[in-house]
Design a protein around this motif. Structure first.
Motif, PDB file in Angstrom:
ATOM      1  N   PHE A 109       0.425  -1.331  -0.047  1.00  0.00           N
ATOM      2  CA  PHE A 109      -0.299   0.181   0.152  1.00  0.00           C
ATOM      3  C   PHE A 109       0.411   1.546  -0.142  1.00  0.00           C
ATOM      4  N   ASP A 110       1.945   0.819   1.178  1.00  0.00           N
ATOM      5  CA  ASP A 110       2.532   2.373   0.819  1.00  0.00           C
ATOM      6  C   ASP A 110       3.631   2.675  -0.267  1.00  0.00           C
ATOM      7  N   PHE A 111       4.181   1.512  -0.926  1.00  0.00           N
ATOM      8  CA  PHE A 111       4.761   1.747  -2.666  1.00  0.00           C
ATOM      9  C   PHE A 111       3.624   2.010  -3.187  1.00  0.00           C
ATOM     10  N   ILE A 112       2.568   1.902  -3.733  1.00  0.00           N
ATOM     11  CA  ILE A 112       1.775   2.284  -4.290  1.00  0.00           C
ATOM     12  C   ILE A 112       1.269   4.448  -4.250  1.00  0.00           C
ATOM     13  N   ASN A 113       1.488   4.411  -3.445  1.00  0.00           N
ATOM     14  CA  ASN A 113       0.791   5.876  -2.542  1.00  0.00           C
ATOM     15  C   ASN A 113       2.173   6.176  -2.793  1.00  0.00           C
ATOM     16  N   ARG A 114       3.163   6.314  -2.313  1.00  0.00           N
ATOM     17  CA  ARG A 114       4.236   6.944  -2.836  1.00  0.00           C
ATOM     18  C   ARG A 114       4.549   6.935  -4.789  1.00  0.00           C
ATOM     19  N   HIS A 115       4.643   6.426  -4.958  1.00  0.00           N
ATOM     20  CA  HIS A 115       4.285   5.965  -6.420  1.00  0.00           C
ATOM     21  C   HIS A 115       2.790   7.487  -7.273  1.00  0.00           C
ATOM     22  N   ALA A 183      -8.767   3.786  -2.621  1.00  0.00           N
ATOM     23  CA  ALA A 183      -8.320   4.942  -1.723  1.00  0.00           C
ATOM     24  C   ALA A 183      -7.091   5.842  -1.928  1.00  0.00           C
ATOM     25  N   ILE A 184      -5.759   5.382  -2.286  1.00  0.00           N
ATOM     26  CA  ILE A 184      -4.842   6.445  -2.803  1.00  0.00           C
ATOM     27  C   ILE A 184      -5.177   7.310  -4.188  1.00  0.00           C
ATOM     28  N   TYR A 185      -6.149   6.932  -4.875  1.00  0.00           N
ATOM     29  CA  TYR A 185      -6.238   7.610  -6.670  1.00  0.00           C
ATOM     30  C   TYR A 185      -6.872   8.200  -5.750  1.00  0.00           C
ATOM     31  N   TYR A 186      -8.257   8.121  -5.354  1.00  0.00           N
ATOM     32  CA  TYR A 186      -9.039   9.304  -5.196  1.00  0.00           C
ATOM     33  C   TYR A 186      -9.097   9.993  -4.057  1.00  0.00           C
ATOM     34  N   GLY A 187      -7.787   9.882  -2.939  1.00  0.00           N
ATOM     35  CA  GLY A 187      -7.524  11.197  -2.461  1.00  0.00           C
ATOM     36  C   GLY A 187      -6.044  12.091  -3.397  1.00  0.00           C
ATOM     37  N   LYS A 188      -5.845  11.937  -3.959  1.00  0.00           N
ATOM     38  CA  LYS A 188      -4.983  12.517  -4.512  1.00  0.00           C
ATOM     39  C   LYS A 188      -5.461  13.111  -5.667  1.00  0.00           C
ATOM     40  N   SER A 189      -6.342  12.295  -6.828  1.00  0.00           N
ATOM     41  CA  SER A 189      -6.325  12.831  -8.159  1.00  0.00           C
ATOM     42  C   SER A 189      -7.230  13.771  -7.828  1.00  0.00           C
ATOM     43  N   HIS A 190      -8.612  14.423  -6.607  1.00  0.00           N
ATOM     44  CA  HIS A 190      -9.454  14.585  -6.728  1.00  0.00           C
ATOM     45  C   HIS A 190      -9.507  15.533  -5.488  1.00  0.00           C
ATOM     46  N   TYR A 211      -4.153  10.936   6.580  1.00  0.00           N
ATOM     47  CA  TYR A 211      -5.121  10.135   5.539  1.00  0.00           C
ATOM     48  C   TYR A 211      -4.302   9.117   5.196  1.00  0.00           C
ATOM     49  N   ARG A 212      -2.909   8.775   5.148  1.00  0.00           N
ATOM     50  CA  ARG A 212      -2.568   7.472   4.952  1.00  0.00           C
ATOM     51  C   ARG A 212      -2.287   6.165   6.265  1.00  0.00           C
ATOM     52  N   GLN A 213      -2.347   7.193   7.040  1.00  0.00           N
ATOM     53  CA  GLN A 213      -2.492   6.894   8.509  1.00  0.00           C
ATOM     54  C   GLN A 213      -3.485   6.024   8.819  1.00  0.00           C
ATOM     55  N   GLN A 214      -4.670   6.389   8.681  1.00  0.00           N
ATOM     56  CA  GLN A 214      -6.537   6.044   9.094  1.00  0.00           C
ATOM     57  C   GLN A 214      -6.209   4.714   7.377  1.00  0.00           C
ATOM     58  N   THR A 215      -5.794   4.877   6.753  1.00  0.00           N
ATOM     59  CA  THR A 215      -6.192   4.076   6.060  1.00  0.00           C
ATOM     60  C   THR A 215      -5.963   2.766   5.545  1.00  0.00           C
ATOM     61  N   HIS A 216      -4.023   3.055   6.731  1.00  0.00           N
ATOM     62  CA  HIS A 216      -4.141   2.040   7.528  1.00  0.00           C
ATOM     63  C   HIS A 216      -4.725   1.096   8.456  1.00  0.00           C
ATOM     64  N   GLN A 217      -4.996   2.144   8.971  1.00  0.00           N
ATOM     65  CA  GLN A 217      -5.777   1.418  10.467  1.00  0.00           C
ATOM     66  C   GLN A 217      -7.297   0.797   9.477  1.00  0.00           C
ATOM     67  N   PHE A 222      -9.993  -4.692   8.165  1.00  0.00           N
ATOM     68  CA  PHE A 222     -10.350  -5.592   7.361  1.00  0.00           C
ATOM     69  C   PHE A 222     -10.257  -6.436   7.163  1.00  0.00           C
ATOM     70  N   LEU A 223      -8.379  -6.775   7.198  1.00  0.00           N
ATOM     71  CA  LEU A 223      -7.624  -7.710   7.103  1.00  0.00           C
ATOM     72  C   LEU A 223      -8.158  -9.053   7.995  1.00  0.00           C
ATOM     73  N   THR A 224      -8.223  -8.256   9.681  1.00  0.00           N
ATOM     74  CA  THR A 224      -7.722  -8.757  10.713  1.00  0.00           C
ATOM     75  C   THR A 224      -9.010  -9.088  11.195  1.00  0.00           C
ATOM     76  N   SER A 225     -10.022  -8.284  11.024  1.00  0.00           N
ATOM     77  CA  SER A 225     -11.430  -8.756  11.998  1.00  0.00           C
ATOM     78  C   SER A 225     -12.017 -10.004  11.678  1.00  0.00           C
ATOM     79  N   THR A 226     -12.188 -11.032  12.661  1.00  0.00           N
ATOM     80  CA  THR A 226     -13.666 -11.665  12.835  1.00  0.00           C
ATOM     81  C   THR A 226     -14.592 -11.650  12.284  1.00  0.00           C
ATOM     82  N   THR A 227     -14.962 -10.337  13.213  1.00  0.00           N
ATOM     83  CA  THR A 227     -16.605  -9.886  12.575  1.00  0.00           C
ATOM     84  C   THR A 227     -16.850 -10.360  11.303  1.00  0.00           C
ATOM     85  N   PRO A 228     -17.957 -11.113  10.867  1.00  0.00           N
ATOM     86  CA  PRO A 228     -18.826 -11.586   9.405  1.00  0.00           C
ATOM     87  C   PRO A 228     -19.261 -10.668   8.590  1.00  0.00           C
ATOM     88  N   VAL A 229     -19.053 -10.384   7.643  1.00  0.00           N
ATOM     89  CA  VAL A 229     -19.315  -8.745   6.805  1.00  0.00           C
ATOM     90  C   VAL A 229     -20.599  -8.707   6.940  1.00  0.00           C
TER      91      VAL A 229
END
Length: 233
Positions: A109-115, A183-190, A211-217, A222-229
């Motif tokens: 994520f951070d690489f794509i964000n920097r790129h 998330a990356i594209y919209y936060g920069k292009s718009h 914004y990067r820190q919040q997107t990390h959270q 999303f990745l670690t939650s055991t609560t069914p979506v």
């Protein structure tokens, strides 16, 4: 029989021709045209860009554009392939096999964000191409092939995280990649329009870092939650 004067005239002409041949550098000329075209297309889109302006930027001529690329449309497609290949090549240089799965996803994520931050021309070109419904991009065989290794890399992280019990099961690699890039594209292009709408400068380094820190959270949750979506009809 040549006269002394004609021989003297021929010698400088031959020297100039030899000097011109030495100065010619096809690879450099092609690279200059491609660089100039990237700037022109990113600034004005395919329709607004002019081959004359590209040639002028490259300190070349229109004939060379047709010689090396075959024309404006082929040059535009080459630009799209080049900017996307740079992103893909650098993504694949990330060493994610030896890091924890969660760290690996965040590193990607951070690489794509920097790129995207460092290459506004990529954001602009994608925006123009989306407006045209990928009319030119869909003619590329190379671009779809570039995506497969990146998705495979993300897929390996997800499956490894799932096996280790740190990721919930069933996360789709392509959907996750699209969500991260979105998330990356919209936060920069718009950021320009959103800054005006919400009266807050989203282009500052502080806002982008927050914004990067919040997107990390969001990603971690999303990745670690055991609560069914819950499904939404």
């Amino acid at each position: 029989m040549s006269t002394p004067s004609s021989t003297a005239t021929a010698r400088p002409t031959a020297k100039r021709a030899a000097a011109t041949a030495i100065k010619r550098d096809p690879a450099k000329t092609r690279a200059n045209i491609l660089k100039a075209a990237t700037a022109e297309f990113a600034a004005k889109g395919y329709s607004g860009a002019r081959t004359e302006k590209i040639a002028q930027r490259a300190k070349s001529n229109v004939r060379m554009i047709y010689h090396y690329f075959g024309g404006k449309e082929a040059l535009y497609l080459c630009v799209l392939e080049e900017v996307l290949s740079q992103l893909r090549a650098q993504e694949l240089q990330l060493n994610l096999g030896d890091v924890a799965p969660l760290q690996g996803v965040l590193l990607m994520f951070d690489f794509i964000n920097r790129h995207f931050e460092r290459h506004p021309e990529l954001r602009n070109l994608l925006a123009y191409e989306n407006l045209n419904k990928a009319a030119c991009l869909k003619r590329s065989r190379q671009i779809p092939q570039m995506a497969s290794p990146v998705l495979q890399q993300l897929e390996q992280l997800l499956r490894r995280g799932e096996a280790e019990g740190c990721f919930r099961a069933g996360i789709d690699a392509m959907q996750l990649y699209v969500a991260m890039v979105g998330a990356i594209y919209y936060g920069k292009s718009h950021a320009y329009t959103l800054s005006r709408i919400f009266q807050r400068d989203m282009l500052t380094a502080d806002w982008q870092a927050s914004y990067r820190q919040q997107t990390h959270q969001m990603l971690v949750g999303f990745l670690t939650s055991t609560t069914p979506v819950p499904s939404v009809a």
